[in-house]
Each structure stands twice: as structure tokens, then as C-alpha cells.
Enzyme design. Structure first.
Site, PDB file in Angstrom:
ATOM      1  N   ARG A 267       0.839  -1.197   0.000  1.00  0.00           N
ATOM      2  CA  ARG A 267       0.000   0.000   0.000  1.00  0.00           C
ATOM      3  C   ARG A 267       0.871   1.243   0.000  1.00  0.00           C
ATOM      4  NH1 ARG A 267      -1.666   0.670   4.470  1.00  0.00           N
ATOM      5  NH2 ARG A 267      -0.995  -1.216   5.509  1.00  0.00           N
TER       6      ARG A 267
ATOM      7  N   TYR B 236      -1.484  -3.611  -6.598  1.00  0.00           N
ATOM      8  CA  TYR B 236      -1.194  -4.415  -5.408  1.00  0.00           C
ATOM      9  C   TYR B 236      -2.205  -4.285  -4.285  1.00  0.00           C
ATOM     10  CZ  TYR B 236       1.765  -7.438  -2.697  1.00  0.00           C
ATOM     11  OH  TYR B 236       2.252  -8.535  -2.024  1.00  0.00           O
TER      12      TYR B 236
ATOM     13  N   LYS C  82      -9.423  -2.487   1.955  1.00  0.00           N
ATOM     14  CA  LYS C  82      -9.174  -1.336   2.816  1.00  0.00           C
ATOM     15  C   LYS C  82      -9.980  -0.110   2.359  1.00  0.00           C
ATOM     16  CE  LYS C  82      -6.752  -3.681   5.593  1.00  0.00           C
ATOM     17  NZ  LYS C  82      -5.575  -4.376   5.295  1.00  0.00           N
TER      18      LYS C  82
ATOM     19  N   HIS D 210     -10.152  -2.597  11.713  1.00  0.00           N
ATOM     20  CA  HIS D 210      -9.074  -3.462  11.199  1.00  0.00           C
ATOM     21  C   HIS D 210      -8.823  -4.566  12.228  1.00  0.00           C
ATOM     22  CE1 HIS D 210      -4.637  -3.546   9.583  1.00  0.00           C
ATOM     23  NE2 HIS D 210      -5.395  -4.430   8.954  1.00  0.00           N
TER      24      HIS D 210
ATOM     25  N   SER E 218      -1.006  -3.695  10.500  1.00  0.00           N
ATOM     26  CA  SER E 218      -0.639  -4.566   9.394  1.00  0.00           C
ATOM     27  C   SER E 218       0.629  -5.349   9.737  1.00  0.00           C
ATOM     28  CB  SER E 218      -0.389  -3.727   8.140  1.00  0.00           C
ATOM     29  OG  SER E 218      -1.564  -3.015   7.830  1.00  0.00           O
TER      30      SER E 218
ATOM     31  N   CYS F 127       1.140  -7.597  11.990  1.00  0.00           N
ATOM     32  CA  CYS F 127       1.412  -7.733  13.422  1.00  0.00           C
ATOM     33  C   CYS F 127       0.679  -8.911  14.053  1.00  0.00           C
ATOM     34  CB  CYS F 127       1.070  -6.450  14.159  1.00  0.00           C
ATOM     35  SG  CYS F 127       2.198  -5.118  13.773  1.00  0.00           S
TER      36      CYS F 127
ATOM     37  N   ASP G  49      -9.009  -9.947   9.092  1.00  0.00           N
ATOM     38  CA  ASP G  49      -8.494  -8.602   8.801  1.00  0.00           C
ATOM     39  C   ASP G  49      -9.482  -7.466   9.069  1.00  0.00           C
ATOM     40  OD1 ASP G  49      -6.102  -7.230   7.790  1.00  0.00           O
ATOM     41  OD2 ASP G  49      -7.344  -6.596   6.112  1.00  0.00           O
TER      42      ASP G  49
ATOM     43  N   ARG H 290       2.264 -12.226  -0.323  1.00  0.00           N
ATOM     44  CA  ARG H 290       0.965 -12.608   0.241  1.00  0.00           C
ATOM     45  C   ARG H 290       0.378 -13.834  -0.431  1.00  0.00           C
ATOM     46  NH1 ARG H 290      -1.363  -8.882   4.310  1.00  0.00           N
ATOM     47  NH2 ARG H 290       0.272  -7.322   4.483  1.00  0.00           N
TER      48      ARG H 290
HETATM   49  P1  GTP Z   1      -2.001  -7.808   7.643  1.00  0.00           P
HETATM   50  O1  GTP Z   1      -2.544  -8.849   6.740  1.00  0.00           O
HETATM   51  O2  GTP Z   1      -0.918  -6.987   7.017  1.00  0.00           O
HETATM   52  O3  GTP Z   1      -3.055  -6.930   8.244  1.00  0.00           O
HETATM   53  O4  GTP Z   1      -1.178  -8.570   8.820  1.00  0.00           O
HETATM   54  P2  GTP Z   1      -1.640  -9.466  10.063  1.00  0.00           P
HETATM   55  O5  GTP Z   1      -1.931  -8.593  11.232  1.00  0.00           O
HETATM   56  O6  GTP Z   1      -2.671 -10.442   9.663  1.00  0.00           O
HETATM   57  O7  GTP Z   1      -0.258 -10.234  10.436  1.00  0.00           O
HETATM   58  P3  GTP Z   1       0.123 -11.790  10.293  1.00  0.00           P
HETATM   59  O8  GTP Z   1      -0.689 -12.685  11.149  1.00  0.00           O
HETATM   60  O9  GTP Z   1       0.204 -12.114   8.861  1.00  0.00           O
HETATM   61  O10 GTP Z   1       1.589 -11.772  10.915  1.00  0.00           O
HETATM   62  C1  GTP Z   1       2.638 -11.006  10.403  1.00  0.00           C
HETATM   63  C2  GTP Z   1       3.960 -11.526  10.880  1.00  0.00           C
HETATM   64  O11 GTP Z   1       3.997 -11.573  12.303  1.00  0.00           O
HETATM   65  C3  GTP Z   1       4.254 -12.940  10.383  1.00  0.00           C
HETATM   66  O12 GTP Z   1       5.580 -12.993   9.911  1.00  0.00           O
HETATM   67  C4  GTP Z   1       4.074 -13.787  11.610  1.00  0.00           C
HETATM   68  O13 GTP Z   1       4.874 -14.926  11.579  1.00  0.00           O
HETATM   69  C5  GTP Z   1       4.435 -12.851  12.762  1.00  0.00           C
HETATM   70  N1  GTP Z   1       3.676 -13.212  13.990  1.00  0.00           N
HETATM   71  C6  GTP Z   1       2.350 -13.422  14.090  1.00  0.00           C
HETATM   72  N2  GTP Z   1       1.988 -13.806  15.340  1.00  0.00           N
HETATM   73  C7  GTP Z   1       3.127 -13.806  16.064  1.00  0.00           C
HETATM   74  C8  GTP Z   1       3.421 -14.114  17.446  1.00  0.00           C
HETATM   75  O14 GTP Z   1       2.553 -14.458  18.257  1.00  0.00           O
HETATM   76  N3  GTP Z   1       4.725 -13.996  17.831  1.00  0.00           N
HETATM   77  C9  GTP Z   1       5.713 -13.610  16.956  1.00  0.00           C
HETATM   78  N4  GTP Z   1       6.950 -13.516  17.413  1.00  0.00           N
HETATM   79  N5  GTP Z   1       5.471 -13.340  15.648  1.00  0.00           N
HETATM   80  C10 GTP Z   1       4.200 -13.431  15.207  1.00  0.00           C
HETATM   81  C1  SPV Z   2      -2.690  -4.640   5.476  1.00  0.00           C
HETATM   82  O1  SPV Z   2      -1.718  -3.991   5.057  1.00  0.00           O
HETATM   83  O2  SPV Z   2      -3.224  -4.393   6.581  1.00  0.00           O
HETATM   84  C2  SPV Z   2      -3.233  -5.756   4.674  1.00  0.00           C
HETATM   85  C3  SPV Z   2      -2.761  -5.884   3.298  1.00  0.00           C
HETATM   86  O3  SPV Z   2      -4.078  -6.492   5.151  1.00  0.00           O
HETATM   87  S1  SPV Z   2      -3.520  -4.801   2.197  1.00  0.00           S
HETATM   88  O4  SPV Z   2      -4.690  -5.457   1.626  1.00  0.00           O
HETATM   89  O5  SPV Z   2      -2.545  -4.510   1.139  1.00  0.00           O
HETATM   90  O6  SPV Z   2      -3.940  -3.600   2.877  1.00  0.00           O
HETATM   91 MN    MN Z   3      -4.602  -5.808   7.309  1.00  0.00          MN
END
Ligand code: GTP
Ligand code: SPV
Ligand code: MN
Length: 573
Positions: free
Chosen positions: A33, A186, A195, A215, A237, A239, A262, A355
Site C-alpha cells: 500500500r 497491489y 481497505k 481493522h 498490518s 502484526c 483482517d 501474500r
Molecule cells: P495484515 O494482513 O498486514 O493486516 O497482517 P496481520 O496482522 O494479519 O499479520 P500476520 O498474522 O500475517 O503476521 C505477520 C507476521 O507476524 C508474520 O511474519 C508472523 O509470523 C508474525 N507473527 C504473528 N503472530 C506472532 C506471534 O505471536 N509472535 C511472533 N513472534 N510473531 C508473530
Molecule cells: C494490510 O496492510 O493491513 C493488509 C494488506 O491487510 S492490504 O490489503 O494490502 O492492505
Molecule cells: Mn490488514
């Protein structure tokens, strides 16, 4: 079929190791983004964004006048799709039979976007039928998208990922429910249901209609006694939302089921119960870090009917990314840029924001009520972020106003999900910094107003969590992932008002050692739950400055009181 077309033009390659899976690799200048080129367009600036104090740069969204927006559109759109195919995608955010769902129609010149929207939203004739029926009154959000790369006037060799990064712009007109996106193919820039609609336009509609577009993930958790609760959680994002939504609990007897990873649309019903739907139909999840050990459920979801973007490829027709199990001996890897890659390489094999785009229905632990038209009842809301220092594993808000303050005060280390560089700790209130559809001061007021949303309102309990605290050696202090169910277990005890479960600290209630299950893992309880007073004095000073500077005249009195109260609690330590 559109897939055939994408294969012909080389926009995607097949992944014969899996069933109906494909890989797209984007232009290296179109990988996430672009917050700096994303605007909310309203006649009155103060409607769209926070108005900071004089001389302070706003950090919570960008405003553009409708006239300037129209000029930007006029500069870019005439002829921008020339010679290409334009697709019309009627889509529904939310289950078609839900009164809370909303319809959009996206025009796009990207077949990749059509294929991704088909996974991420409910599309097609069923949506048109609903649009034509009396229940929707023909109302829909207009979404226009172009990658900005006409078939003519470009070098003969056609780009496999057409885009126009220099002139990319993403415009939202909440007053007329319109989205116009140009130049990027993207994720959040181009899949306009996500979003742009579900959060930016959505939050603005939600404010008018008295609900919340956030979110957040939604999960259901069943305890060993068989009681089931639903929890929503807002993390910025990259996290941990997808990972938590698909968590496999390590504690015996617990079961987690996934409603969404999400976005949530939620409102208090007439009985006072908060109810939530997931407006999406698929997961657009971060690939790196996903493995059999961290997120086995995602690994069981994504190897069918999935479009991967910017991951690496293996010579046996599969995919690879950082953190994934090593491929079989003899199998070679090609990185996301098409170069040979070996484990010793200095550059990552997959882009950090690479992704998977996969149907939610394939998730083996999808909740039986994930498409329930009336939504699922939410009993707790979690806020969280990546906080290496000072922030305990979990703490509980004292009351609703304090909860809103905790959301406002959220911060997190920058990630690859947007164009930020480095790992600086950024403010990310409610994990919504890039996604507010209106003035953040008004947003705070709206959240505060939920306390009296309906008579007999049952406010959910609110918590802040941090899986990312590090020790002095820079190592994570908490194992995370499936072990996060230990935090959920404590949260359930709090919901049930179990005695002896919490002690107050200046920032909120933290668990007692007796009621926080650490059996079978080695962690430093005191270190994880330490609330260092000096750290928090600096922290609150910085947060107060941020909120006063950014929100200025629109900062609600209740939030100012929360700041003062926290300062008093810290000073009396
Ligand atoms: P968006 O799709 O961007 O909104 O991200 P999201 O909040 O869904 O994050 P996602 O679950 O994809 O995690 C992002 C990164 O954080 C990945 O590389 C995970 O492996 C890492 N991660 C997730 N949960 C944990 C956790 O409990 N501990 C640690 N150390 N890392 C984590
Ligand atoms: C985020 O960045 O929080 C996502 C990916 O979930 S996107 O759809 O690109 O916003
Ligand atoms: Mn997101």
C-alpha cells in the site's frame, strides 16, 4: 477463463505442485500500500482528516479537495485503459443474506484484480440480483480502478505487471461513496473492497449509521467446559491478525475457530449485544513467517485455489518464503524477482510483504457461524502491536473510556505492509492509522459514544496485548502463536469475573501469577508483566503530545481526562 488469459500474458505462472494455484510477481516498485498517495476527499477538510496544531504534520490520513481529486482523475484516466479489457465486478462485502452487508461495483482493467476480488469478496450475478431487489434499493459503492498502462503507447514488450507507480493515486469520496484508484495493482491499493471500501468508506458510513468498521480479526474460542465466546482483535498490518485468527491452542481442551482475519463490521443489537460480521470472503495473508510450526492452519488452507504474489518459486513447481520449511534436497529456488536464490543469499527469497490470496471457506477451522447473517456476539476486544520494550504481554482496560484511550495510544514497529522504512515505532491508533475514513477526533468521539449506543448496552471487555516484547539480548520473551491461547484463557476468566485473576497497575489490570497458566513453558513471568514506571512516564508524555498535536481542537475531553488520570496513577507510584 481469466486465469488462462493471465497465463498467456505471463502475468501469472502455474504452481503444478498444488491444485489450481498460481504465482504473480509484481513490479518491484509496486509491492505494498502507498499511504502517502492515499487521500480522503471531502468539501470540508476537517470532515476527512484530523487537523493538527499549526506547524505539525498530520499523521492520520491525507485530505484532498473534490476539485483537486477530479483534476487528478482527469489527468490520469482519459485513455488509460485503451486497448485493454475493462471488467465489471459486482461484489458484496458481507454475506448476501446479511442486513449488515453492503454492495460495491468495481471497474478494473486488471484480470489479476478480478481473480483476486473473486477470492476476497462474494461476486457475480447473485450480487446483481440483490442490487436489483427492493432490499438494497439499488444502492452501491462505486469503485473505479486502473493500473494506468494502456495497451498502446508503451514499449512493444508488454509488462507482466502493468502499473504506473509515479502517478499512483488512491482517492476516496465518502460523501458520495466513491473510490478511484490509479496506477497500482497491489493488495489494498487495487482490491477496492478491502481497505478502501470495508475500512475507509466503511468507517465513514459506520459513523453515520452508528456502527464500527475496524481493522480486526474475529475468532471463536471454546473452553474445556464447552462455553464459546467470540473475540475481535486489532493489530496493525503484519502484526499477527491472520496468525491469531487461525491459532491452534496449545492448552488442552481449548478450541479456536476463525471468523475473519483482517476486517470487522460490528454493531450493538437491540438487546445490547455487540455483533460482528467479517465482510470479506478470503484471506490476503502475509506469506513470510507462515510455516507448519507457526501457522499450520494457514498451511492447510493455502495450497489449493490460491494466488500467491511475490513469493519465491521452487523447481518442483511449488512456493517458498522466509520461515517456511526447507524444500526437498535437490530442489532449487527462484526468488520473487526471478533470480536464482540460495539460503546464503543476502536478499530475501520472498518479498517481506508477499501474500497468499485464498478462499476463507477452505480454512479447516473456519467457524460454523462465519457467514451468519446476524453476525457473531463479541465479548472482548483486543488491541496490540509490536512493542519490544516496556509493554506487558497483556493488560486490561479499567472501563470503556480507558479502553478508547488505550486504542488511541496504540503504537507499533513499522512493517513491510506499507512503504515505511526501518523499524521505527510509529503511532497506529486502533491499528487504523492508514485506514481512517474520517477525522480521527470524530472517530474517538464515535467510539466513546458506544457506551450509550443502545439501552442496556453490554460493553465488551477490552485488553491490550503484546506478543513482541524482547529481553536485553533482543530475543522475544514470549513464544507467541499457539501459546497465545494462554492469554485468551486469562481473558475468558476476566469475562467471567473470576475472583483473584488480576491486579491493578497504573496502565491497567495484569494477571496474577496464580491465574495465568504457564505450565509446560519456560518464560519470565515478572519480566513479561513488568510495568516500568519511568518508561511509562516517558510514554504517556509522548502519547499526550501526539494526541494534542495531531487532534488538537477535536480531541475529546474524555481522552484528555484519561491522559491526566494515567499521569496521576504513574506519579503516585
Ligand atoms: P495484515 O494482513 O498486514 O493486516 O497482517 P496481520 O496482522 O494479519 O499479520 P500476520 O498474522 O500475517 O503476521 C505477520 C507476521 O507476524 C508474520 O511474519 C508472523 O509470523 C508474525 N507473527 C504473528 N503472530 C506472532 C506471534 O505471536 N509472535 C511472533 N513472534 N510473531 C508473530
Ligand atoms: C494490510 O496492510 O493491513 C493488509 C494488506 O491487510 S492490504 O490489503 O494490502 O492492505
Ligand atoms: Mn490488514
Amino acid at each position: 477463463m481469466l486465469i488462462t488469459r493471465l497465463l498467456e500474458t505471463g502475468s501469472i505462472v502455474p504452481l503444478p505442485k498444488y491444485k489450481n494455484c498460481y504465482l504473480a510477481t509484481s513490479s518491484p516498485s509496486d509491492v505494498a500500500r502507498v499511504e502517502s498517495k492515499t487521500f480522503i476527499c471531502t468539501a470540508d477538510r476537517r470532515e476527512a482528516v484530523n487537523v493538527p496544531k499549526a506547524g505539525v504534520k498530520g499523521q492520520l490520513g491525507n485530505w484532498m479537495s473534490p476539485e483537486d481529486a477530479d483534476a487528478a482523475i482527469a489527468e490520469r484516466f482519459p485513455g488509460c485503459m485503451k486497448g485493454r479489457t475493462m471488467y465489471v465486478i459486482p461484489f458484496s462485502m458481507g454475506p448476501l443474506d446479511s442486513p449488515y452487508s453492503k454492495i460495491g461495483v468495481q471497474l478494473t482493467d486488471s484480470a489479476y484484480v478480478v481473480c483476486s476480488m473473486r477470492i476476497m469478496t462474494r461476486i457475480g450475478n447473485q450480487v446483481l440480483e440483490k442490487l436489483g431487489s427492493s432490499s438494497s434499493e439499488g444502492y452501491f459503492v462505486k469503485a473505479l480502478h486502473s493500473v494506468g498502462w494502456p495497451a498502446e503507447g508503451h514499449p512493444a514488450q508488454r509488462s507482466q505487471w502493468p502499473c504506473d507507480p509515479e502517478r499512483t493515486i488512491i482517492l476516496h469520496k465518502p460523501e458520495i461513496n466513491e473510490i478511484v484508484s490509479y496506477g497500482s495493482g497491489y493488495g489494498g491499493n487495487s482490491l477496492l473492497g478491502k481497505k478502501c471500501f470495508a475500512l475507509r468508506i466503511g468507517s465513514s458510513i459506520a459513523r453515520r449509521e452508528g456502527w464500527l468498521a475496524e481493522h480486526m480479526l474475529i475468532l471463536g474460542i471454546t473452553d474445556p467446559k464447552g462455553t464459546k465466546r467470540y473475540v475481535a482483535a486489532a493489530f496493525p498490518s503484519a502484526c499477527g491478525k491472520t496468525n491469531m485468527a487461525m491459532m491452534r491452542p496449545t492448552l488442552p481442551g481449548y478450541k479456536v475457530e476463525c471468523v475473519g482475519d483482517d476486517i470487522v463490521w460490528m454493531r450493538f443489537d437491540q438487546k445490547g449485544q455487540l455483533r460482528a460480521i467479517n465482510p470479506e470472503f478470503g484471506f490476503f495473508g502475509v506469506a513470510p513467517g507462515t510455516s507448519r510450526t507457526t501457522n499450520p492452519v494457514a498451511m492447510d488452507t493455502v495450497f489449493e485455489n490460491t494466488i500467491f504474489t511475490n513469493v519465491a518459486r521452487t523447481s518442483d513447481g511449488g512456493v517458498y518464503w522466509e520461515g517456511m520449511e526447507d524444500p526437498e534436497p535437490g530442489v532449487t529456488i527462484t526468488d520473487w524477482l526471478g533470480e536464482p536464490w540460495t539460503p546464503g543469499s543476502t536478499k530475501p527469497a520472498a518479498h517481506p510483504n508477499s501474500r497468499f490470496c485464498t478462499p476463507a471457506s477452505q480454512c479447516p477451522m473456519i467457524d460454523p457461524h462465519w457467514e451468519s447473517p446476524e453476525g457473531v456476539p463479541i465479548d472482548a476486544i483486543l488491541f496490540g502491536g509490536r512493542r519490544p520494550k516496556g509493554v506487558p504481554l497483556v493488560y486490561e482496560a479499567f472501563d470503556w473510556k480507558h479502553a478508547v484511550f488505550i486504542g488511541a495510544a496504540m503504537k507499533s514497529e513499522a512493517t513491510a505492509a506499507a512503504e515505511h522504512k526501518g523499524k521505527e515505532i510509529m503511532h497506529d491508533p486502533f491499528a487504523m492509522r492508514p485506514f481512517f475514513g474520517y477525522n480521527f477526533g470524530h472517530y474517538l468521539q464515535h467510539w466513546l459514544s458506544m457506551e450509550t449506543a443502545v439501552p442496556n448496552v453490554k460493553l465488551p471487555k477490552v485488553f491490550h496485548v503484546n506478543w513482541f516484547r524482547k529481553d536485553d539480548q533482543g530475543k522475544y520473551m514470549w513464544p507467541g502463536y499457539g501459546e497465545n491461547c494462554r492469554v485468551l484463557e486469562w481473558i475468558l476468566l476476566r469475562i467471567d469475573n473470576e475472583p483473584g485473576t488480576a491486579v491493578p497497575t497504573p496502565i491497567g489490570n495484569v494477571p496474577t501469577r496464580e491465574k495465568f497458566d504457564l505450565e509446560g513453558i519456560q518464560v519470565d513471568f515478572d519480566g513479561l508483566f513488568d510495568v516500568p514506571v519511568d518508561f511509562w512516564k516517558n510514554e504517556i508524555e509522548e502519547i499526550a503530545k501526539f494526541l494534542y498535536d495531531q487532534v488538537d481542537e477535536d480531541l475529546p475531553e474524555e481522552i484528555k481526562e484519561q491522559i491526566d488520570n494515567l499521569l496521576k496513577r504513574l506519579n503516585s507510584q
